[in-house]
Design a protein around this motif. Structure first.
Motif, PDB file in Angstrom:
ATOM      1  N   GLY A  32       4.278 137.050  35.529  1.00 35.79           N
ATOM      2  CA  GLY A  32       4.811 136.748  36.701  1.00 35.79           C
ATOM      3  C   GLY A  32       6.066 136.171  36.943  1.00 35.79           C
ATOM      4  O   GLY A  32       6.821 136.133  37.714  1.00 35.79           O
ATOM      5  N   LEU A  33       6.309 135.470  35.872  1.00 35.56           N
ATOM      6  CA  LEU A  33       7.850 134.851  35.634  1.00 35.56           C
ATOM      7  C   LEU A  33       8.885 135.886  35.735  1.00 35.56           C
ATOM      8  O   LEU A  33       9.908 135.750  36.521  1.00 35.56           O
ATOM      9  CB  LEU A  33       7.957 134.250  34.460  1.00 35.56           C
ATOM     10  N   ARG A  59      -4.062 122.844  42.897  1.00 33.52           N
ATOM     11  CA  ARG A  59      -3.401 124.161  42.411  1.00 33.52           C
ATOM     12  C   ARG A  59      -2.675 123.712  40.893  1.00 33.52           C
ATOM     13  O   ARG A  59      -2.652 124.712  40.346  1.00 33.52           O
ATOM     14  CB  ARG A  59      -2.648 124.585  43.417  1.00 33.52           C
ATOM     15  N   LEU A  63       3.535 129.119  42.356  1.00 38.87           N
ATOM     16  CA  LEU A  63       2.271 128.954  41.437  1.00 38.87           C
ATOM     17  C   LEU A  63       1.420 130.001  41.768  1.00 38.87           C
ATOM     18  O   LEU A  63       0.755 130.505  40.221  1.00 38.87           O
ATOM     19  CB  LEU A  63       1.567 127.699  41.794  1.00 38.87           C
ATOM     20  N   GLY A  64       1.085 130.531  42.828  1.00 36.76           N
ATOM     21  CA  GLY A  64       0.248 131.875  42.881  1.00 36.76           C
ATOM     22  C   GLY A  64       0.732 133.092  42.133  1.00 36.76           C
ATOM     23  O   GLY A  64      -0.033 133.957  41.513  1.00 36.76           O
ATOM     24  N   ARG A  65       2.162 133.418  42.104  1.00 37.50           N
ATOM     25  CA  ARG A  65       3.043 134.444  41.556  1.00 37.50           C
ATOM     26  C   ARG A  65       2.525 134.087  39.982  1.00 37.50           C
ATOM     27  O   ARG A  65       2.358 135.172  39.197  1.00 37.50           O
ATOM     28  CB  ARG A  65       4.249 134.310  41.880  1.00 37.50           C
ATOM     29  N   VAL A  66       2.726 133.032  39.443  1.00 37.65           N
ATOM     30  CA  VAL A  66       3.015 132.805  37.853  1.00 37.65           C
ATOM     31  C   VAL A  66       1.420 132.712  37.599  1.00 37.65           C
ATOM     32  O   VAL A  66       1.242 133.561  36.356  1.00 37.65           O
ATOM     33  CB  VAL A  66       3.862 131.741  37.735  1.00 37.65           C
ATOM     34  N   PHE A  67       0.613 132.200  38.106  1.00 37.51           N
ATOM     35  CA  PHE A  67      -0.725 131.964  37.472  1.00 37.51           C
ATOM     36  C   PHE A  67      -1.709 132.659  38.688  1.00 37.51           C
ATOM     37  O   PHE A  67      -2.440 131.946  39.582  1.00 37.51           O
ATOM     38  CB  PHE A  67      -1.061 130.404  37.315  1.00 37.51           C
TER      39      PHE A  67
END
Lengths: 156, 156
Positions: free
Chosen positions: B127-128, B25, A143-147
């Motif tokens: 990020g994806l 999160r 989740l940190g990577r994507v957002f």
DNA sequence: TATTGTTATACTCTATAACTATA
DNA sequence: TATAGTTATAGAGTATAACAATA
């Protein structure tokens, strides 16, 4: 992690996820999260925005900050706070350091409501509790990577 | 998949994520997704609900189905479709097999708009694309764990 | 001058209830 | 009888523009 050859023609033979598919799944997850949240809030006669605002008020906040966090115009916050205040869930208080700003804070009833909402949400997200430690870390990391964390607030 | 021990004293000494933290999160991620979506839609003069409806119309759908997918009352769909139809982004068509239902379908302009929105969203979710194959599968799997697939639609 | 909060306005979303036309 | 879609209604969210108080 080798997989046994499927004895039944598998419906999804390793989807090979591309970004577009992942985005669709994220959209689905986000929709599910808010459908859930809205239902829990509605169970207490609250709208989605009212529930969101209550949940944000872990500490007293200027109305302007609430507008930023809710991603809406400052003029909307007046009405939302009005309705929550009429139900004695929040209060307005003067900021001693800047007489322009009004701090919004939870009343005792508001704090109780927030706790109930959070508990109910957690119960509905039973999938979270079933995750083992590595999966929890993986979810947090992904989740940190994507957002990215600071993507939450526009710079203003 | 062993990980090298961090050579630098890590700022976050393994947070040990509990369900409540994970839920927070998720809330943050869902909010970020919709803030993004709403901004992209607004860039084309569309509201969040209008953008959602367009994105759902990969194939013609009865208005009733749209109400289910948008998690709103059927009476709302009339207005939303009205406004999209006035802008020539969707059309209403009679269902040959059941004269009660009206199918909503994208016009060519609507299809173009959906493609533009999806492309812009994907670009924002850079990020994806940076995720490697194992991470993509992990994200898909974890989202499936937390938000089971059929949780998307109420049984009706 | 810039910022905070409010008000007025107009539009959109929202659920409820009542209606029609089908099934 | 039940379902699909519409309409009317009232309440809530939304951005815009203007304003007073304060910085």
């Amino acid at each position: 992690m080798t997989r046994p050859a499927p004895s039944v023609p598998s419906a999804a033979p390793t989807p090979a996820p591309d970004p577009a598919q992942l985005m669709d799944r994220l959209a689905q997850a986000a929709a599910a999260y808010y459908r859930n949240f809205a239902a829990v809030a509605a169970g207490r006669g609250l709208t989605l925005m009212q529930g969101k605002m209550l949940s944000l008020l872990r500490r007293p906040m200027p109305m302007r900050t609430l507008a930023d966090l809710l991603a809406c115009d400052a003029s909307n916050v007046t009405g939302i706070v009005d309705r929550l205040e009429a139900r004695d869930l929040v209060r307005r208080e003067a900021d001693p350091t800047d007489r322009r700003v009004k701090l919004v804070l939870l009343t005792d009833a508001g704090r109780r409501t927030v706790e109930e909402i959070r508990a109910e949400l957690l119960a509905d997200l039973s999938g979270l509790e079933s995750l083992d430690e590595p999966d929890r870390h993986a979810l947090l990391r992904l989740l940190g990577r994507v957002f990215p964390a600071d993507g939450t607030r526009p710079p203003r």
